[in-house]
Write a protein that holds these residues in place. Structure first.
Motif, mmCIF file in Angstrom:
data_model
loop_
_atom_site.group_PDB
_atom_site.id
_atom_site.type_symbol
_atom_site.label_atom_id
_atom_site.label_comp_id
_atom_site.label_asym_id
_atom_site.label_seq_id
_atom_site.Cartn_x
_atom_site.Cartn_y
_atom_site.Cartn_z
ATOM 1 N N TYR A 59 0.870 -1.171 0.000
ATOM 2 C CA TYR A 59 0.000 0.000 0.000
ATOM 3 C C TYR A 59 0.907 1.222 0.000
ATOM 4 N N VAL A 60 0.725 2.077 -0.997
ATOM 5 C CA VAL A 60 1.612 3.211 -1.208
ATOM 6 C C VAL A 60 0.839 4.505 -1.000
ATOM 7 N N VAL A 61 1.358 5.348 -0.133
ATOM 8 C CA VAL A 61 0.761 6.658 0.101
ATOM 9 C C VAL A 61 1.458 7.646 -0.820
ATOM 10 N N SER A 62 0.695 8.219 -1.748
ATOM 11 C CA SER A 62 1.270 9.172 -2.689
ATOM 12 C C SER A 62 0.157 9.992 -3.321
ATOM 13 N N SER A 63 0.434 11.263 -3.498
ATOM 14 C CA SER A 63 -0.517 12.119 -4.212
ATOM 15 C C SER A 63 -0.075 12.324 -5.659
ATOM 16 N N LYS A 115 -5.989 -1.224 8.992
ATOM 17 C CA LYS A 115 -5.784 -1.839 10.305
ATOM 18 C C LYS A 115 -7.010 -2.631 10.764
ATOM 19 N N ARG A 116 -8.184 -2.219 10.344
ATOM 20 C CA ARG A 116 -9.412 -2.915 10.743
ATOM 21 C C ARG A 116 -9.625 -4.212 9.965
ATOM 22 N N GLN A 117 -8.956 -4.374 8.841
ATOM 23 C CA GLN A 117 -9.097 -5.586 8.047
ATOM 24 C C GLN A 117 -8.436 -6.758 8.777
ATOM 25 N N ASP A 164 5.420 9.994 10.669
ATOM 26 C CA ASP A 164 4.990 11.132 11.502
ATOM 27 C C ASP A 164 3.471 11.275 11.477
ATOM 28 N N THR A 165 2.883 11.196 10.286
ATOM 29 C CA THR A 165 1.430 11.329 10.149
ATOM 30 C C THR A 165 0.707 10.224 10.906
ATOM 31 N N LEU A 166 1.191 8.988 10.759
ATOM 32 C CA LEU A 166 0.557 7.869 11.450
ATOM 33 C C LEU A 166 0.655 8.021 12.959
ATOM 34 N N MET A 167 1.805 8.481 13.432
ATOM 35 C CA MET A 167 1.977 8.681 14.866
ATOM 36 C C MET A 167 1.033 9.775 15.374
ATOM 37 N N GLU A 168 0.919 10.852 14.630
ATOM 38 C CA GLU A 168 0.029 11.950 15.024
ATOM 39 C C GLU A 168 -1.414 11.500 15.156
ATOM 40 N N HIS A 169 -1.811 10.497 14.382
ATOM 41 C CA HIS A 169 -3.195 10.004 14.402
ATOM 42 C C HIS A 169 -3.357 8.728 15.227
ATOM 43 N N VAL A 221 -4.883 9.964 4.376
ATOM 44 C CA VAL A 221 -3.951 8.942 4.848
ATOM 45 C C VAL A 221 -4.444 8.267 6.123
ATOM 46 N N ALA A 222 -4.833 9.053 7.112
ATOM 47 C CA ALA A 222 -5.264 8.476 8.394
ATOM 48 C C ALA A 222 -6.476 7.563 8.209
ATOM 49 N N ASP A 223 -7.428 7.974 7.400
ATOM 50 C CA ASP A 223 -8.620 7.156 7.163
ATOM 51 C C ASP A 223 -8.265 5.862 6.433
#
Length: 178
Positions: free
Chosen positions: A76-80, A104-106, A121-126, A96-98
């Motif tokens: 899974y790649v996070v990219s705009s 994670k729920r899967q 950083d983004t994942l930690m913030e959320h 990203v957070a959603d």
């Protein structure tokens, strides 16, 4: 619920760039087994664009059981900016957070990340990053890209330490959710 685990190599003085230049001479059977156990406990990889681009160019041509595992896993790649991707990858295009919370729920094993940066950083913030594995190599590099970006803030709780025969130490931490 699945866990997101970030694993990163760093020099003793805190630099992460170009690990192929300083980490390979410290590869040992015990560290390889630990890394493969992490990979076996995971059934997906999560990465940002830069990591994806580097990994997707390198790993498909690498032989062996470890590479076979990485190459066969969903990514899974996070990219705009990325459009179409190959290498068994899907671009996460939403918030990203959603998107990561939904992963994670899967059902399934852990979701493994290699490296650290804006995505961690983004994942930690959320509250979505469950654990860091920081592999500290007995190398002083003197310059480069730092382990954490300027402005990164977090309180971490130690969750384990592992020392290998090469002198590499893995420090494991869980981010505290505020």
């Amino acid at each position: 619920m699945r866990r997101v685990i970030a694993t990163v190599y760093t020099t003793l003085d805190g630099y992460i760039d170009n690990p192929q230049e300083w980490s390979l001479s410290h590869a040992t059977e015990d560290s390889g087994a630990f890394g493969f156990d992490l990979l076996r406990g995971s059934d997906a990889l999560l990465m940002g664009r830069v990591t994806y681009e580097g990994f997707s160019q390198a790993w498909p041509s690498v032989p062996g059981e470890f590479a076979d595992r990485i190459n066969g896993m969903p990514k899974y790649v996070v990219s705009s900016t990325l459009g179409e991707v190959g290498w068994n990858a899907t671009v996460l295009k939403g918030e990203v957070a959603d998107e990561v919370a939904a992963l994670k729920r899967q059902p399934g094993g852990d979701i493994l990340m290699y490296g650290t940066g804006r995505l961690t950083d983004t994942l930690m913030e959320h509250g979505l990053l469950d654990e860091y594995h920081i592999w500290v190599y007995p190398v002083i590099k003197g310059k480069g890209d730092p382990l954490f970006r300027p402005g990164t803030r977090a309180t971490l709780t130690p969750s384990g330490t592992r020392t290998f025969s090469s002198g590499v130490v893995v420090l494991s931490y869980r981010p505290q959710v505020s």
